[in-house]
Structures are given as C-alpha cells and as structure tokens.
Design a protein around this motif. Sequence first.
Motif, PDB file in Angstrom:
ATOM      1  N   PRO A  21      -3.053  -7.700  -3.657  1.00 58.10           N
ATOM      2  CA  PRO A  21      -2.825  -8.168  -2.283  1.00 58.10           C
ATOM      3  C   PRO A  21      -4.108  -8.524  -1.545  1.00 58.10           C
ATOM      4  O   PRO A  21      -4.365  -8.044  -0.444  1.00 58.10           O
ATOM      5  N   THR A  22      -4.929  -9.377  -2.173  1.00 59.98           N
ATOM      6  CA  THR A  22      -6.129  -9.862  -1.498  1.00 59.98           C
ATOM      7  C   THR A  22      -5.753 -11.016  -0.573  1.00 59.98           C
ATOM      8  O   THR A  22      -4.686 -11.628  -0.704  1.00 59.98           O
ATOM      9  N   THR A  23      -6.655 -11.344   0.341  1.00 56.06           N
ATOM     10  CA  THR A  23      -6.380 -12.429   1.284  1.00 56.06           C
ATOM     11  C   THR A  23      -6.125 -13.743   0.558  1.00 56.06           C
ATOM     12  O   THR A  23      -5.181 -14.480   0.884  1.00 56.06           O
ATOM     13  N   ALA A  24      -6.947 -14.046  -0.440  1.00 55.46           N
ATOM     14  CA  ALA A  24      -6.795 -15.307  -1.176  1.00 55.46           C
ATOM     15  C   ALA A  24      -5.447 -15.363  -1.895  1.00 55.46           C
ATOM     16  O   ALA A  24      -4.762 -16.400  -1.890  1.00 55.46           O
ATOM     17  N   ASN A  25      -5.057 -14.243  -2.528  1.00 54.33           N
ATOM     18  CA  ASN A  25      -3.791 -14.212  -3.258  1.00 54.33           C
ATOM     19  C   ASN A  25      -2.600 -14.310  -2.311  1.00 54.33           C
ATOM     20  O   ASN A  25      -1.627 -15.019  -2.589  1.00 54.33           O
ATOM     21  N   ALA A 242       3.049 -11.803   5.291  1.00 57.90           N
ATOM     22  CA  ALA A 242       1.701 -11.968   4.738  1.00 57.90           C
ATOM     23  C   ALA A 242       0.686 -11.184   5.564  1.00 57.90           C
ATOM     24  O   ALA A 242      -0.189 -10.489   5.007  1.00 57.90           O
ATOM     25  N   GLN A 243       0.759 -11.280   6.887  1.00 55.46           N
ATOM     26  CA  GLN A 243      -0.174 -10.553   7.739  1.00 55.46           C
ATOM     27  C   GLN A 243      -0.025  -9.048   7.555  1.00 55.46           C
ATOM     28  O   GLN A 243      -1.010  -8.304   7.524  1.00 55.46           O
ATOM     29  N   SER A 249      -1.780  -2.623   2.619  1.00 57.96           N
ATOM     30  CA  SER A 249      -1.206  -2.877   1.291  1.00 57.96           C
ATOM     31  C   SER A 249      -0.120  -1.878   0.923  1.00 57.96           C
ATOM     32  O   SER A 249       0.631  -2.102  -0.028  1.00 57.96           O
ATOM     33  N   HIS A 250      -0.008  -0.764   1.662  1.00 57.29           N
ATOM     34  CA  HIS A 250       1.042   0.207   1.364  1.00 57.29           C
ATOM     35  C   HIS A 250       2.432  -0.313   1.747  1.00 57.29           C
ATOM     36  O   HIS A 250       3.439   0.290   1.385  1.00 57.29           O
TER      37      HIS A 250
END
Length: 605
Positions: A21-25, A242-243, A249-250
């Motif tokens: 769950p990175t910003t780019a992904n 997404a935000q 990420s939990h």
Amino acid sequence: MTTAGRPAAPIFALGGGVVAPTTANVFGVVSMVFWSITLIVSAKYLMFILRADNDGEGGILSLAHLAHRNVKHGGRRHKLVLILGVFGGSLFFGDSLITPAISVLSAVEGLDVAVPGSTHLVVPISAAIIVLLFAVQRFGTHHVGRFFGPVMVVWFLTLGILGLVHVVADPIVLTALSPHHGLLFVVQHPGIAFVAMGAIVLAITGAEALYADMGHFGRVPIVWAWFALVFPCLTLNYLGQAQLIMRDSHEIANPFFHLAPAWAQLPLVVLATLATIIASQAVISGAFSVARQAERLSYLPRLTVRQTSEQEGGQIYIPVVNWLLFAGVLLLLLLFRASERLATAYGVAVTLDLLLTTSLFCVYAVAALKWKRWQIALFLVFFGSVELAFFSANIVKVVHGGWLPLLVAATVATVMTTWARGRERVTARREKLEGPLTQFLDEIHGDAKILRVPGTAVFLHPNKTTCPLALRENVQFNRVVHDETYIVSTQAVNVPHVPDDERVVIDDLGDPYDHVLHITLRYGFSDPQDVPAGLQVARDEGIDLDLRTVTYFLSRITVHPSDRPGMGTVRKRLFGVLARNAADPTEYFSLPIGRTVVLGARINF
C-alpha cells in the motif's frame, strides 16, 4: 456491491500483501479502476452498446438476435452469432447464481466492522436474506420497485459523501485519476499489475446490467443517472478509499466500511444490505426475462410464467427458474462463506460476458451499421484489448472457483441446444403424421358421413400447412366437424412487444365459405401468450366468435427416444425429460380448463 467501491481490499490483500500500500501503488490501482470504468462503462456501453437496442430492450440475448437478424442466413457469421448468443445467455444464469450470493455477503460482512466479533453471524444473516428474497418473488417486483429509486439515490449519495470527506482531507489524492499513474504501475510492476487486474475487474461488474435493464428504464435515463449520480459518486468513493489506505494501512482489510465514522458504520451496513437486495432483485428479474426470451426463441420448453403486475408486462415470475436459482445461490453461500472467495469465480463470468458482448456488437456493427474494417479495428483496440487483458488475468482463477460459472453455462447451453435440436426432429416427425391441411379439408368437405355440429372449435397448432392432430383425431373417431372451426397458431416475434393492431393475421386458407379459418396470434418475447385475449382482439377486428362457448382442442405429443440417427442417446433422454416437464399448455396459453380437450399421439425420434 462490487460496483459500490469495494475492489481496493482484495487488490491490496492479494497474496498476503503482494501489492504493497505505497502511494505509487495506490495511485496506480485507483487510476486503473477509474479508467477501466471510463472505457468499459462510460465509453463502450453508454456510447455504443446501449444504442444496439431491440425495440427498446437490451441484454446479450437481444444483441445476439439483432446481429442474427442482420447477418446473411446460412453463412459463417450466422452460425457464430447463434453460438455466441446461446453461450452468452447461458453464462448469464451463472452470473445470476453468483451475484446475489456475493452481493449479500459483501454487505453483511460490514457487520464485523460495525460490531467487532460478529463474524460468525455473517453467513446465517446472509442465508436468511437470501431465503426471504426468493420467497417473495411470487408476489412480484413492484413492491420492491417502489423503493428502488429512493434507496439507490440515498446509497450513491452516501458513497459520494463518504469519499468526499476523505478527498477534502487530502486533495492530492485527486491526481490519482491521471492515466499516467496506471501506466507507470503496469510498466514498473507488470506481474503485480496483471494479478491486480483480476480484482480490478470487479469494479465494472455492473456494466452488463446497465444494458440488460435498458428495457425497464430506457437509454436516456440510464445515461443521465450514470453521469449525474453514479459515476461521480463511485469515483469519489474510490478516491476516499485510496486516501484511507495511504493514511492507515491497517484499514486494508475493509476500507469501504471504515470510510464511515464509528457511529455510522452500522446504519451503513443496513443501507448496503438494502442496496444489495435491490441489486440482487434486478438480477433475478433479469434471469426470468432471459429464460422467457430463450423459451420464445425455441431454446427452452414451455415455462410456467405468472404475470405479477397488471400494468407492467415485464414483471413476471417463473417458479422453476426461481427455485433453481435459490438452491444454487444458497449452496454457493454455504460453500464459499465469504465474498472474497466468490470473487475468484465471479471474474471469469464477468470478463467472458464483456468479450461476448464486444464480439456480438462487432458482428452487428458490420451487418447493420455498415461499419468499415478500420472502425471495427479501433473498437477492438480500445475495448477488446482491455477486456482480453481482464479475461487473461481471471482465467488463471478457473481452478480456484472460476470453473463454476463455466460449468453452469456449459450445462445450460447443453440444455438449450438439446431442446432446439430435439424440437426440430420431433417437429419433422409430427408434420409427417399430420399431413397437408388443405388436402385434409378437401377430403372432409366431400365426405357426406362427416357431420356438421353446432358450436365453435379452436385448435391450437404451430402452423397452417399441416393438419392439427387433434382435428384429424376428432374427425377420424367422432366423425364430426364444428360449424365454426378456427386453427390458431402463436408466433414468437423477435421484438419485446407486439401492439394489438399488429397481433392478429387471418387466413381463409383459400376457401372463405367452408367455415374454417386460420388465425395467427403474434407475440413479442416479453408478451404473455394469452390465446383467449388474442382471440378477443380478433373478435374486435370482425371475426364472429363467442369466447364464452368456444371449445379448445390441444394436440399433446408424447416423445420416445429411438435408434434413429442424428442425436446421441443421452441428449435424447435429456430432451424427453425436458418435454415431460414442460409447462401445461392449458395454463401456458391461459385456456379455460373446463372447455379444453386434449388429444394425444406418440412420436419416436
């Protein structure tokens, strides 16, 4: 529910976190979801597919017969359209099994977010909803229909508001709509992107439903509702998820319900459940409509169809379809027990539907719209290539549940083709026994031993070229002919509805004075084949008959498999089972039981 903003969770949960769950992904996945919806739903379906309407009706079966009607008879494309249409209609029944199960499960699973520790209640509550949903079908859909609009408006506005709150908190997430994020995600992580597409496709599962529901709402209202309400609210909801995922990420396990504050999560579960009940109702009603279309087009035997509304001809109830769907949906719910597991089976069915619709539209575009090759090529590049990528990403799931809709489709297609083939063979044998009608009428006209008796007789018969077996048997054994004799045929027309002024076709069979007339009653595939009502239309057009004293005669054919070539033994037995379980023609044609006589014959095929 899959179109209500839930694909993010399975994407980022794949393989225990294969998509980090990175910003780019996250931006890449949201971009792919947004542009998939834009291309497939907003562009392909609303700009092109919805324009291919069969007198206002939509759906893959209507599209198949539009294409079939316009291609050259007997050619390759003619046969291909039939094959695609049969399989597409069959695949719809596979979708009809999965959609209620996955929709209700996905909504009720939110209960564990609102009330932690309630996971064990999800399946029992879902099962109770499914039982209730199918139990009330016999009362008709108009009761649910009263709440359809208001509930769905509230639902989508809720989706939009939940997403908007999070977008306002972090407006940078709006940049995720740029297509370059999706392209970068695919280029930098092709393997992960390919796997993710298997879940992203769930965002466009409602596309075919838009087309199938066109007959109920019309193209213009659907387009307005989509662009003014549904599309923007869905987009905001995906951006909000997404935000949320980027912030914490939990929340990956169930971001949709975590969009709402704690106090609103339980009401959101209730609202989601209501929305999924309405969505499931639409699918079940669609299954009834497809089954009746297939029957009218001679791919299924006569079905007992009950009209549930005096005002709406499309509101019907088919008991055998309802209870078969109920058994299948309940079995799926108890076997899979989680929407995420069912999603693996769902993707294969959805992507196949998309590809079949694209293929049939291309045939229709060439035959009816006179598209050039370059136009077809562009259509396939923009839409077919994307759908093929989705299908490729989902085909690997066949061994993990994707086989289910394929098995259902193969079974239904076998039933449909077996009935069509068997019916052709039995019809050929029956016509030999019946003999030419005009020759029979000439024979009885000159036979002084045959008595004319007072009264009116109506013989139901599929054509005007051969003699009804019931008429032949009545003359042979009783030696009588009624003063007024009408041979009535029902004709299924490849349009949804036939107006009354086009319902009746009358033929005096070459002799206007022998008191024998042939009447053709024309029905669309969404019209009930009510013969007395059709004869009332004929009476209004000048035919002198008293419907209160008419005696109806039916020819009942009993089929028995033989060693004749042309069909395998198993398919002959299957046809025999279907024929024996076909709807009672007395009820099917709405004939008065007390004035209906049934005479039978046996045919070996």
